[in-house]
Write a protein that holds these residues in place. Sequence first.
Motif, short mmCIF file in Angstrom:
data_model
loop_
_atom_site.label_atom_id
_atom_site.label_comp_id
_atom_site.label_asym_id
_atom_site.label_seq_id
_atom_site.Cartn_x
_atom_site.Cartn_y
_atom_site.Cartn_z
N ARG A 4 59.90 15.15 -15.01
CA ARG A 4 58.86 15.81 -14.21
C ARG A 4 59.51 16.50 -13.03
O ARG A 4 60.26 15.90 -12.29
N MET A 20 56.57 2.63 -22.10
CA MET A 20 56.74 3.97 -21.57
C MET A 20 58.01 4.53 -22.22
O MET A 20 58.52 3.97 -23.18
N SER A 21 58.51 5.65 -21.70
CA SER A 21 59.65 6.29 -22.37
C SER A 21 60.83 5.34 -22.56
O SER A 21 61.51 5.38 -23.58
N ALA A 62 51.46 10.92 -21.46
CA ALA A 62 51.27 10.82 -20.01
C ALA A 62 51.56 12.18 -19.40
O ALA A 62 52.72 12.55 -19.21
N ARG A 67 52.32 4.71 -23.45
CA ARG A 67 52.05 5.84 -22.55
C ARG A 67 53.36 6.55 -22.27
O ARG A 67 54.20 6.06 -21.54
N ILE A 68 53.55 7.71 -22.91
CA ILE A 68 54.86 8.35 -22.90
C ILE A 68 54.82 9.68 -22.14
O ILE A 68 54.08 10.59 -22.51
N GLY A 69 55.63 9.78 -21.09
CA GLY A 69 55.71 11.01 -20.31
C GLY A 69 57.02 11.73 -20.51
O GLY A 69 57.14 12.68 -21.30
N THR A 70 58.07 11.25 -19.83
CA THR A 70 59.37 11.92 -19.82
C THR A 70 59.93 12.20 -21.21
O THR A 70 60.46 13.30 -21.45
N ILE A 127 45.14 6.64 -15.97
CA ILE A 127 46.15 5.57 -15.97
C ILE A 127 46.76 5.31 -14.59
O ILE A 127 47.63 4.47 -14.45
N LYS A 168 50.68 13.69 -16.44
CA LYS A 168 50.64 13.99 -14.99
C LYS A 168 51.69 15.03 -14.67
O LYS A 168 52.78 15.03 -15.25
N ILE A 207 52.68 -2.25 -16.28
CA ILE A 207 53.90 -1.45 -16.07
C ILE A 207 54.97 -2.47 -15.68
O ILE A 207 55.14 -2.77 -14.51
N MET A 230 46.65 -3.93 -19.50
CA MET A 230 47.66 -2.89 -19.32
C MET A 230 48.69 -3.39 -18.31
O MET A 230 48.35 -4.15 -17.40
N ASN A 239 47.03 10.68 -13.94
CA ASN A 239 47.15 9.76 -12.81
C ASN A 239 46.39 10.19 -11.56
O ASN A 239 46.15 9.36 -10.70
C1 LIG Z 1 54.02 8.40 -15.61
C2 LIG Z 1 53.46 7.20 -16.28
C3 LIG Z 1 53.84 6.84 -17.57
C4 LIG Z 1 54.91 7.58 -18.36
O1 LIG Z 1 56.16 7.24 -17.87
P1 LIG Z 1 57.50 7.85 -18.53
O2 LIG Z 1 58.55 6.91 -18.08
O3 LIG Z 1 57.65 9.22 -17.98
O4 LIG Z 1 57.30 7.83 -19.99
C5 LIG Z 1 53.23 5.74 -18.15
N1 LIG Z 1 52.31 5.01 -17.48
C6 LIG Z 1 51.93 5.32 -16.23
C7 LIG Z 1 50.92 4.47 -15.55
C8 LIG Z 1 52.51 6.41 -15.58
O5 LIG Z 1 52.14 6.69 -14.33
#
Ligand SMILES: *Cc1c(COP(=O)(O)O)cnc(C)c1O
Length: 241
Positions: free
Chosen positions: A235, A210-211, A47, A226-229, A91, A49, A175, A173, A70
Motif C-alpha cells: 500500500r 492475512m498475506s 482487503a 483477508r488478503i491485501g498486500t 474490517i 483499503k 489479527i 475474527m 477499514n
Molecule cells: C489491511 C488488513 C488486512 C490485509 O493485510 P495484508 O497483510 O495486507 O494482507 C487484513 N485484515 C485487516 C483487519 C486489515 O486491516
Amino acid sequence: MTNASPKLSANAETGNLADRLRRVRGRLARAVAQSGRTPHSVLLLAASKAQPPETIRAAYALGLREFGENYVQEAVGKIAVLPDDIVWHFIGPLQSNKTAAVAAHFAWVHSVDRCSIARRLSAQRPAHLAPLNICLQVNISAEVSKSGFAPGAIASAYAQIRQLPRLRVRGLMAIPRASDTYAEQFAACDALRRLRDNTDPNLDCLSMGMSADLEAAVGAGATIVRIGTALFGPRTTKVTS
Ligand SMILES: *Cc1c(COP(=O)(O)O)cnc(C)c1O
C-alpha cells in the motif's frame, strides 16, 4: 520498450493484479489441500483499503466479489461508484459515531469489539436490509495495541450480542501477532478456532489469515482470509479515517 501510454500501463497493472491473484489462489488451494479441506470452504476477502475504485473494478473483472474496507468515509465513497453485487465487509476499528453508516452500507462487520457497538449496529441496521453479519474480534495474542475482546470475555459478549434482532453473529475474527514461523502463526489461529468451538461450535466463520499467514490460518480452520498486500502489492497511500 519505452512505451508508456496510459493504455499500456493500465494493462500492465491489470496483468500484475491477475498474476498476484493467481498466486494467492494457488497458495490457498495448496493450503486447503494440505489440510484436507474443500476449496470452497475458504472465502478470499480482498482487503482493499487505500485501493482506488479502478483497482477494485479490475479485481472485480477478475472475479472477486467480496471486499474488506477499514475506513468508513473512504469506503462509502467507493461503494457508491462500484457494482451493486459486491459484498462489502467492514474490517477496521469502528467508532460509535460511524456505526450508522456501516450498518447502512455493509453486509458484514468483522471488527465488533464492544457490546455497545453491537447494540448500535443492530438498532441502526435499516429495516429493508437483511440482518448484518458480524464477527466478534478477539485480541488473541493479548497485545496492548490491538483492539478486540479478551478471550475470556467472549462467552458473555456472545450471550448478549446474539440476542440483538438485527445482527447475525457468524463467528470470531482475529489479527494475531505478526510472526515469521508457521508454528507460532498456527498456534494463534488454532487458539481462535478452539475459542469458537468452546463458545458455540455452530458459529460458521473464522476470519483469520492475512498475506503473511494465510497458510497457517487455513491449516487452523479459517473460513475467511483477508488478503491485501499479496493481491494489490504494497500500500502506497496512507489513509486515515
Ligand atoms: C489491511 C488488513 C488486512 C490485509 O493485510 P495484508 O497483510 O495486507 O494482507 C487484513 N485484515 C485487516 C483487519 C486489515 O486491516
